[in-house]
Design an enzyme around this catalytic site. Structure first.
Site, PDB file in Angstrom:
ATOM      1  N   ASP A  42      22.677  33.179  16.015  1.00  0.00           N
ATOM      2  CA  ASP A  42      23.182  32.325  14.936  1.00  0.00           C
ATOM      3  C   ASP A  42      24.345  32.959  14.186  1.00  0.00           C
ATOM      4  O   ASP A  42      24.448  34.178  14.120  1.00  0.00           O
ATOM      5  CB  ASP A  42      22.072  32.123  13.902  1.00  0.00           C
ATOM      6  CG  ASP A  42      21.248  30.889  14.166  1.00  0.00           C
ATOM      7  OD1 ASP A  42      21.517  30.197  15.144  1.00  0.00           O
ATOM      8  OD2 ASP A  42      20.328  30.639  13.368  1.00  0.00           O
ATOM      9  N   LYS A  63      24.940  27.609  13.860  1.00  0.00           N
ATOM     10  CA  LYS A  63      25.297  26.386  13.146  1.00  0.00           C
ATOM     11  C   LYS A  63      25.431  26.754  11.683  1.00  0.00           C
ATOM     12  O   LYS A  63      24.511  27.216  11.063  1.00  0.00           O
ATOM     13  CB  LYS A  63      24.212  25.322  13.308  1.00  0.00           C
ATOM     14  CG  LYS A  63      24.031  24.914  14.747  1.00  0.00           C
ATOM     15  CD  LYS A  63      22.944  23.896  14.898  1.00  0.00           C
ATOM     16  CE  LYS A  63      21.576  24.459  14.697  1.00  0.00           C
ATOM     17  NZ  LYS A  63      21.116  25.426  15.669  1.00  0.00           N
ATOM     18  N   MET A 176      19.703  25.862   1.632  1.00  0.00           N
ATOM     19  CA  MET A 176      20.880  25.048   1.977  1.00  0.00           C
ATOM     20  C   MET A 176      21.253  24.077   0.859  1.00  0.00           C
ATOM     21  O   MET A 176      21.601  22.925   1.135  1.00  0.00           O
ATOM     22  CB  MET A 176      20.611  24.264   3.273  1.00  0.00           C
ATOM     23  CG  MET A 176      20.549  25.129   4.503  1.00  0.00           C
ATOM     24  SD  MET A 176      20.154  24.179   5.986  1.00  0.00           S
ATOM     25  CE  MET A 176      18.381  24.106   5.886  1.00  0.00           C
TER      26      MET A 176
HETATM   27  C1  LIG Z   1      19.653  27.078   8.034  1.00  0.00           C
HETATM   28  S1  LIG Z   1      18.784  27.853   6.736  1.00  0.00           S
HETATM   29  C2  LIG Z   1      17.928  29.055   7.665  1.00  0.00           C
HETATM   30  C3  LIG Z   1      16.795  29.681   6.919  1.00  0.00           C
HETATM   31  C4  LIG Z   1      16.145  30.820   7.707  1.00  0.00           C
HETATM   32  N1  LIG Z   1      15.486  30.331   8.886  1.00  0.00           N
HETATM   33  C5  LIG Z   1      15.170  31.609   6.846  1.00  0.00           C
HETATM   34  O1  LIG Z   1      13.979  31.633   7.149  1.00  0.00           O
HETATM   35  O2  LIG Z   1      15.634  32.236   5.859  1.00  0.00           O
HETATM   36  C6  LIG Z   1      20.062  28.771   5.956  1.00  0.00           C
HETATM   37  C7  LIG Z   1      19.851  28.879   4.448  1.00  0.00           C
HETATM   38  O3  LIG Z   1      18.941  29.949   4.163  1.00  0.00           O
HETATM   39  C8  LIG Z   1      19.311  30.565   2.951  1.00  0.00           C
HETATM   40  N2  LIG Z   1      19.614  31.989   3.254  1.00  0.00           N
HETATM   41  C9  LIG Z   1      19.656  32.576   4.459  1.00  0.00           C
HETATM   42  N3  LIG Z   1      19.885  33.903   4.345  1.00  0.00           N
HETATM   43  C10 LIG Z   1      19.982  34.161   3.024  1.00  0.00           C
HETATM   44  C11 LIG Z   1      20.205  35.341   2.255  1.00  0.00           C
HETATM   45  N4  LIG Z   1      20.352  36.534   2.827  1.00  0.00           N
HETATM   46  N5  LIG Z   1      20.257  35.226   0.906  1.00  0.00           N
HETATM   47  C12 LIG Z   1      20.095  34.036   0.300  1.00  0.00           C
HETATM   48  N6  LIG Z   1      19.865  32.880   0.977  1.00  0.00           N
HETATM   49  C13 LIG Z   1      19.818  32.940   2.314  1.00  0.00           C
HETATM   50  C14 LIG Z   1      20.508  29.820   2.410  1.00  0.00           C
HETATM   51  O4  LIG Z   1      20.027  28.821   1.526  1.00  0.00           O
HETATM   52  C15 LIG Z   1      21.091  29.215   3.670  1.00  0.00           C
HETATM   53  O5  LIG Z   1      21.857  28.058   3.380  1.00  0.00           O
END
Ligand SMILES: C[S@@+](CC[C@H](N)C(=O)[O-])C[C@H]1O[C@@H](n2cnc3c(N)ncnc32)[C@H](O)[C@@H]1O
Length: 256
Positions: A42, A63, A176
């Site tokens: 990803d 994505k 997100m």
């Molecule tokens: C498509 S989702 C995937 C979530 C992922 N599967 C998880 O378990 O964290 C992506 C969203 O996760 C959040 N996100 C992912 N990594 C992050 C981080 N290191 N700090 C803050 N938010 C994060 C944000 O809201 C981002 O828009």
């Protein structure tokens, strides 16, 4: 999830890369990155984690809204083709693969084609954000329930029931949603959430550039220009920290 037929030989591992810090990878994830014959990863997975991949066969299929994107059907097909050719196929996803990671689409497609699929959990963003804040999502006496929600819906999907879930839970982690924080706060207030409900925004949790901002639904956290992914957290457990942060900001402005 299913055993391999003689026509197929590989196993696809959906592996959680965690929130970004390489040392938050699970030992199993790190081992698989070293052993994989081919890796599909990803966009949110940082370079330091990608550097653990030993094979030269690594492909970005991430994505990320408004940026690089590969259609899900194409990703499914690439995983299938790889599983028919290689023994160990890794699909590396940010955070935990089973939370807002479209894992179901990949699992059901591959299992439907007779491919063996295994899932390796990762630290999800909400847990890394909680660690960054140093505030428990289930602070005793204030919160006994947590909801992981997103207002984001895929094309052609039913409306999200995130508001219902957000009203029902004591603490809410909104994935997100950082780009639409104003609309999200307004929707929660209209739905009946108190305007004074504390809000925290955590950007790039677990990474060197991590940032934290506090506010309330009525006075949203001031988030400077964002570079990394960000999570919104809503709930009374953030009340003390939000009050302190807002007081510090008032003093700073008064003395400026
Ligand atoms: C498509 S989702 C995937 C979530 C992922 N599967 C998880 O378990 O964290 C992506 C969203 O996760 C959040 N996100 C992912 N990594 C992050 C981080 N290191 N700090 C803050 N938010 C994060 C944000 O809201 C981002 O828009």
């Amino acid at each position: 999830m299913t055993s391999n037929s003689s026509a197929t030989r590989g196993t696809v591992f959906l592996v959680g890369a965690g929130p970004g810090a390489p040392d938050l990878l699970t030992v199993r994830a790190a081992r698989l990155l070293g052993e994989a014959d081919i890796v599909f990863y990803d966009a949110l997975v940082p370079e330091e984690i990608l550097s653990l991949i030993k094979t030269s066969k690594k492909t970005a299929v991430g994505k990320r809204s408004g940026r690089f994107s590969t259609a899900q059907n194409f990703i499914n097909k690439q995983l299938l083709d790889a599983a028919r050719k290689y023994a160990t196929v890794v699909r590396l996803k940010g955070g935990d693969p089973m939370l807002f990671g479209r894992a179901h689409e990949e699992i059901s497609y591959l299992v439907g084609k007779g491919i063996s699929v295994k899932v390796v959990p990762g630290v999800t963003a909400a847990l890394a954000a909680s660690a960054e804040l140093g505030v428990s999502m289930t602070k005793r006496g204030q919160a006994r329930s947590v909801a992981f929600v997103t207002p984001r819906v895929g094309e052609g999907m039913a409306e999200s029931s995130w508001i219902r879930a957000a009203l029902a839970a004591d603490t809410v982690a909104i994935y997100m949603g950082a780009d639409e924080i104003g609309d999200i706060a307004a929707a929660l207030i209209v739905a009946g959430k108190a305007m004074a409900t504390p809000v925290a925004v955590v950007e790039s949790a677990s990474l060197p550039g991590a940032g934290v901002a506090y506010g309330t639904l009525a006075r949203l956290p001031k988030v400077e220009k964002r570079d990394g992914p960000a999570l919104i957290l809503v709930g009374d457990v953030y009340g003390e920290a939000a009050a302190q942060a807002m007081e510090a900001e008032r003093c700073r402005q008064a003395s400026a």
